[in-house]
Design an enzyme around this catalytic site. Structure first.
Site, PDB file in Angstrom:
ATOM      1  N   ASP A 114     115.776  32.337  10.763  1.00  0.00           N
ATOM      2  CA  ASP A 114     116.613  33.281  11.162  1.00  0.00           C
ATOM      3  C   ASP A 114     117.881  32.531  11.676  1.00  0.00           C
ATOM      4  O   ASP A 114     117.732  31.256  12.036  1.00  0.00           O
ATOM      5  CB  ASP A 114     116.111  34.114  12.395  1.00  0.00           C
ATOM      6  CG  ASP A 114     116.575  35.359  12.274  1.00  0.00           C
ATOM      7  OD1 ASP A 114     117.703  35.767  11.998  1.00  0.00           O
ATOM      8  OD2 ASP A 114     116.228  36.435  13.134  1.00  0.00           O
ATOM      9  N   GLU A 119     118.098  38.346   3.816  1.00  0.00           N
ATOM     10  CA  GLU A 119     118.557  39.460   4.644  1.00  0.00           C
ATOM     11  C   GLU A 119     120.179  39.793   4.387  1.00  0.00           C
ATOM     12  O   GLU A 119     120.182  40.185   3.202  1.00  0.00           O
ATOM     13  CB  GLU A 119     118.421  39.172   6.273  1.00  0.00           C
ATOM     14  CG  GLU A 119     118.780  40.764   7.042  1.00  0.00           C
ATOM     15  CD  GLU A 119     118.769  40.361   8.498  1.00  0.00           C
ATOM     16  OE1 GLU A 119     118.767  41.433   9.177  1.00  0.00           O
ATOM     17  OE2 GLU A 119     118.865  39.205   9.070  1.00  0.00           O
ATOM     18  N   GLU A 130     116.609  47.176  11.290  1.00  0.00           N
ATOM     19  CA  GLU A 130     116.687  46.723  12.866  1.00  0.00           C
ATOM     20  C   GLU A 130     118.124  47.190  13.714  1.00  0.00           C
ATOM     21  O   GLU A 130     118.118  46.959  14.902  1.00  0.00           O
ATOM     22  CB  GLU A 130     116.500  45.057  12.797  1.00  0.00           C
ATOM     23  CG  GLU A 130     117.615  44.435  12.252  1.00  0.00           C
ATOM     24  CD  GLU A 130     117.712  42.743  12.303  1.00  0.00           C
ATOM     25  OE1 GLU A 130     116.520  42.434  11.837  1.00  0.00           O
ATOM     26  OE2 GLU A 130     118.490  42.153  12.924  1.00  0.00           O
TER      27      GLU A 130
END
Length: 698
Positions: free
Chosen positions: A447, A496, A502
């Protein structure tokens, strides 16, 4: 050849026997020799009695080239003038006007400017690709190719497919050089419309919604993120993106005021990077005066223009995958796609238990038990398992005993995936991968990349490569759109770069996720799979939705969440809600858990950008048919004639009669379908609604 040419010219012209005329036909030189002395005068008229035509096979310095796709539907015209340019037509209709391309090397050389052609060659290609992880088992790979080799150590390759076109530069340099800038222009019709991202591209999570404006009105100076969709007035569309992006910055498009030229924009090479966000992220503070460094010979990314006459064709386009570098290894048996019980979105909110939930072994064993009972392949340990602020993935918090958890999960046939900030992972990624692979970890979710300059694109490649070396899955979260790395390294299973669920944890009131859901698959998902993370069991209609960070909800109906497991392409697919909530909703949970994440066949049905999506996917003998709509209710007639005359048992989840009041309301039905009697299945989708049907042969 040349001696003969000069002889002809000298003999006929100097002997005054004839005049020599040079003509070009079909890219060959033809000499037309008019025999002056074989004439007859009749009064004031001169009548030519005889003429001789002589041709040679010598190539002529060509100014234009045409390249057509195998069926002829798409065609490119390449022009070699003062600048190299190209245009695109579809079915005889101009889709992109003549657009210039070049690479500025900063040393006085600009590839594409005053191009001096050395050689041109053509290739017709026809093959089948059998991807190990994808939405279909077989991809037809057919194109025509034109390669233009120029004298200044570079080539440009053009390809024409029936579903789009692409071009790329190739360097033949033997010494290192830099690229100061790249010119990649797309001249669109002023009447075209576009969906574009609006965030600052050089420091962005790439999680943005779309705006829908005329090209002429796009004057805010904000770059559009790729993929970017251009709309013609007659329903045809062009999706612009890039493929095989390796060791080079990602491209954006921007537009100057008063023009319809979309121009490529690239992040310059980082000069100074500081570490932020608890040591997990690198933020660029200054940049060099060039966009990329190169060691010499290399292929640059493909610039891609996908053409569709029907919106639904965009939902199953394979251009990015076809243009990517093939896999670097051949044993794919260890790559296991599947579902994931995910902890972060639901804030570790388990209940009806006798332990304090949180980042500890008791909570994760609860997740593992849930995953095992429902045959869910993985559990993720998201942010919190490594010591905070250290950015050291070898330091595990005291409340987590990783060997114990991994051993427990293995006994129950569940794999463990670990989350990591990219800076921590990049400290010594090979040692990290080796250590945790030996421990039994199955992969990493990485991430906070939040950039796509050359350094960051290179990080993604190295992470994929290191993961493959140690047989680990790599989920690139917090990153830009995919460009084919999933073909080069099939263990890089998901990306992503999407405004996923989210965002509902902190969404502002104006965020319209429902409309985004029926827009994104025609744009972002054209580039590749999405780590969208669906599966909310708390659902809300337009009036009742609100943001609650620790107990989030989705916009739209419960059936919408179920349908997204088929509509969205995600080989590694999250169950975002808490196991305790799934246990209460056992009927929906069992259905979600049984949906495949990779497919043997995909069939797109009637769909329209920003309004509704309908799609069918097959795994083995079982079909899933799913649909989403926007905020407007929609009646859809599914044409299932592609199923033939077989009989099926249909398990159906559809919006309930009171779903306008309570978004969780749904109805489950089991029906028998005789396709020899009718190929049409009708469904009503509520506002923000969804529909999903599982068809099993009987």
């Amino acid at each position: 050849m040349y001696d003969f040419t000069f002889f002809l010219y000298y003999f006929f012209n100097n002997k005054k026997l004839a005049r020599l005329h040079l003509l070009t036909v079909n890219n060959q030189i033809f000499y037309r020799i008019q025999m002056i002395n074989i004439i007859k005068k009749t009064g004031s008229r001169v009548v030519v009695v005889g003429a001789l035509y002589l041709s040679t096979g010598m190539s002529f310095a060509q100014e234009k080239f045409e390249l057509k796709s195998p069926s002829g539907i798409n065609s490119i015209e390449v022009n070699l003038g003062s600048k190299l340019s190209w245009d695109l037509s579809n079915g005889g209709e101009r889709m992109l006007e003549s657009s210039t391309i070049s690479l500025d090397l900063g040393d006085g050389r600009i590839w594409g400017q005053n191009p001096k052609l050395k050689k041109a060659s053509r290739l017709a290609h026809k093959d089948l690709i059998h991807p190990p992880i994808y939405r279909k088992k077989e991809i037809k790979d057919e194109y025509n190719e034109l390669v233009l080799d120029f004298k200044d150590n570079y080539s440009v390759v053009f390809r024409a497919y029936d579903d789009g076109v692409a071009y790329r530069f190739i360097s033949k340099e033997k010494k290192p050089f830099v690229v100061v800038s790249e010119e990649a222009a797309f001249i669109a019709s002023p009447k075209a419309r576009l969906n574009s991202g609006v965030e600052d591209p050089f420091y962005s999570s790439f999680q943005n919604t779309y705006n829908h404006i005329k090209v002429a009105d796009w004057n805010d100076g904000k770059p559009g993120m790729l993929p970017l969709l251009l709309e013609k007035g007659n329903g045809k569309k062009i999706c612009i993106t890039e493929a095989d992006l390796i060791d080079y910055p990602g491209m954006y498009l921007t537009k100057g005021s008063g023009t319809n030229v979309l121009s490529g924009l690239f992040a310059a090479y980082p000069k100074e990077i500081v570490t932020e966000v608890k040591g997990l992220k690198g933020v660029v503070k200054s940049r060099e005066k060039y966009i990329a460094k190169s060691d010499g010979q290399r292929e640059f990314p493909w610039r891609v223009a996908i053409v569709s006459s029907k919106d639904q064709d965009l939902l199953d386009n394979d251009m990015v995958y076809k243009l990517a570098t093939p896999a670097k290894f051949s044993d794919f048996s260890w790559i296991k796609p599947g579902k994931v019980a995910w902890d972060w979105w639901n804030n570790w909110n388990v209940y009806d238990v006798d332990f304090n939930s949180g980042v500890n072994n008791e909570t994760y064993k609860y997740y593992i038990d849930f995953a095992s009972r429902n045959k869910i392949e993985y559990v993720i340990l998201d942010e919190g398992w490594a010591v905070e602020g250290k950015a050291d993935l070898f330091q595990v918090v005291p409340k987590i005993d990783l060997p114990d958890l991994i051993g427990y999960a293995k006994q129950l046939n569940v794999g463990i995936i670990l989350w990591a900030g990219y800076k921590a992972f990049d400290k010594d990624m090979d040692a990290i991968c080796k250590h945790y692979a030996a421990m039994g970890v199955k992969g990493f979710k990485i991430d906070f990349m939040d950039r796509d300059d050359q350094q960051m694109i290179d990080f993604n490649y190295r992470a994929a490569e290191s993961g493959a070396k140690h047989r680990l899955l790599i989920d690139l979260h917090g990153t830009s759109k995919p460009t084919g790395l999933q073909r080069t390294f099939p263990n890089t299973i998901n990306f992503e770069g999407v405004h996923g669920l989210e965002e509902m944890k902190w969404a502002k009131p104006e965020v319209d996720q429902v409309t985004y859901d029926v827009t994104m698959p025609f744009i972002r998902m054209v580039a590749g799979p999405v780590d969208y993370t669906q599966g909310a069991m708390r659902n809300a209609n337009k009036e009742n939705f609100r943001t609650v960070y620790t107990q989030p909800m989705s916009q739209g109906t419960r059936c919408r969440q179920l349908a997204e497991y088929v509509v969205f392409e995600s080989p590694l697919n999250m169950l975002c809600d808490a196991p305790s909530n799934y246990i209460k909703e056992s009927e929906c949970t069992a259905f979600i858990a049984g949906i495949p994440t990779v497919w043997d066949e995909t069939v797109t049905l009637d769909s329209k950008v920003g309004e509704h999506i309908a799609i069918a996917r097959r795994k083995g003998d079982t079909w899933y048919v799913a649909a989403l709509t926007g905020w407007n209710p929609k009646d859809i007639a599914f044409d299932l004639s592609f199923l033939g005359g077989e009989n099926y048992e249909a398990e159906i989840f559809k919006d309930g009669i009171n779903v306008d009041k309570v978004a969780e309301d749904y109805k489950r039905e089991i029906n028998k379908l005789n396709m020899s009697e009718s190929n049409i299945v009708n469904a009503h989708l509520a506002s923000g609604g969804g529909f999903i049907m599982k068809l099993s042969k009987i």
